[in-house]
Write an enzyme that holds these catalytic residues in place. Structure first.
Site, PDB file in Angstrom:
ATOM      1  N   ILE A 108       0.827  -1.193   0.000  1.00 34.67           N
ATOM      2  CA  ILE A 108       0.000   0.000   0.000  1.00 34.67           C
ATOM      3  C   ILE A 108       0.869   1.253   0.000  1.00 34.67           C
ATOM      4  O   ILE A 108       2.010   1.217   0.450  1.00 34.67           O
ATOM      5  CB  ILE A 108      -0.962  -0.014   1.221  1.00 34.67           C
ATOM      6  CG1 ILE A 108      -1.978   1.143   1.182  1.00 34.67           C
ATOM      7  CG2 ILE A 108      -0.209  -0.073   2.526  1.00 34.67           C
ATOM      8  CD1 ILE A 108      -3.090   1.038   2.226  1.00 34.67           C
ATOM      9  N   CYS A 109       0.316   2.335  -0.522  1.00 37.63           N
ATOM     10  CA  CYS A 109       0.898   3.666  -0.475  1.00 37.63           C
ATOM     11  C   CYS A 109       2.178   3.732  -1.307  1.00 37.63           C
ATOM     12  O   CYS A 109       2.140   3.531  -2.514  1.00 37.63           O
ATOM     13  CB  CYS A 109       1.108   4.079   0.987  1.00 37.63           C
ATOM     14  SG  CYS A 109       1.421   5.844   1.237  1.00 37.63           S
ATOM     15  N   ALA A 110       3.308   4.004  -0.696  1.00 41.37           N
ATOM     16  CA  ALA A 110       4.573   4.110  -1.429  1.00 41.37           C
ATOM     17  C   ALA A 110       5.153   2.747  -1.797  1.00 41.37           C
ATOM     18  O   ALA A 110       5.919   2.641  -2.756  1.00 41.37           O
ATOM     19  CB  ALA A 110       5.591   4.889  -0.592  1.00 41.37           C
TER      20      ALA A 110
END
Length: 188
Positions: A108-110
């Site tokens: 998730i995310c970066a």
């Protein structure tokens, strides 16, 4: 996919700079689904300082975990944490093995861009990430959660419960996912 009668085991990684909302939301939701979760610190200390200064104490060091015992490996975001995962040969090796053996990898995310794309682990799979990193993905989808085979990706803190619900659905089935998400007041 889901073998609804079997006990599932997930490895959730954490490092200095990991995003705390994502990390804790994932661990909490999976444990509500009765999934055995090990929060594993990448580095030399069980205690990590997350991206907004929250201190988290992991269950184990990643280096002490036998990855063969787990059904899934999960990489929360937070730029510092994602960079720590990217720079850990053990994390990259484990993630590569999980993907190639058909075990679940969730990021998730970066982390989809900074870890998976950086090491060319995505191939032509569809994935998402924090919007600022979408251009780093080979086949980006600007969606909250993307499931492509044994890979689940998501965008950031606000999507972390949906992301966890998708992991539960993959490992335990739709009924368990809906039950946990309903109890947590996550709307579909």
């Amino acid at each position: 996919m889901a073998d609804e009668g079997a006990k599932k085991f997930c490895l959730v990684l954490v490092a200095n700079g990991s995003e705390e909302v994502e990390t804790i939301s994932i661990v909490d939701a999976l444990r509500r689904a009765k999934i055995n979760v090990t929060l594993a610190a990448v580095g030399e200390n069980l205690q990590v300082k997350c991206s907004r200064g929250v201190q988290i104490v992991a269950d184990s060091l990643f280096s002490a975990c036998n990855c063969e015992e787990y059904d899934a490996i999960i990489l929360p975001g937070g730029l510092g944490g994602a960079k720590a995962f990217r720079d850990s040969s053990a994390v990259v090796r484990a993630t590569t093995t999980f993907l190639s053996s058909g075990k679940l990898v969730a990021a998730i995310c970066a982390s989809p861009a900074i870890v998976l794309s950086h090491h060319k682990l995505l191939g032509d799979r569809k994935a998402t990430s924090y919007p600022a990193f979408l251009e780093k993905l080979p086949n980006p989808k600007d969606e909250r959660v993307v499931v492509d085979g044994n890979l689940i990706t998501s965008q950031g803190p606000a999507t972390s419960l949906e992301f966890a619900g998708s992991i539960i659905q993959y490992l335990c089935g739709d009924d368990e996912s809906q039950k946990v998400m309903k109890a947590m007041l996550v709307q579909n």
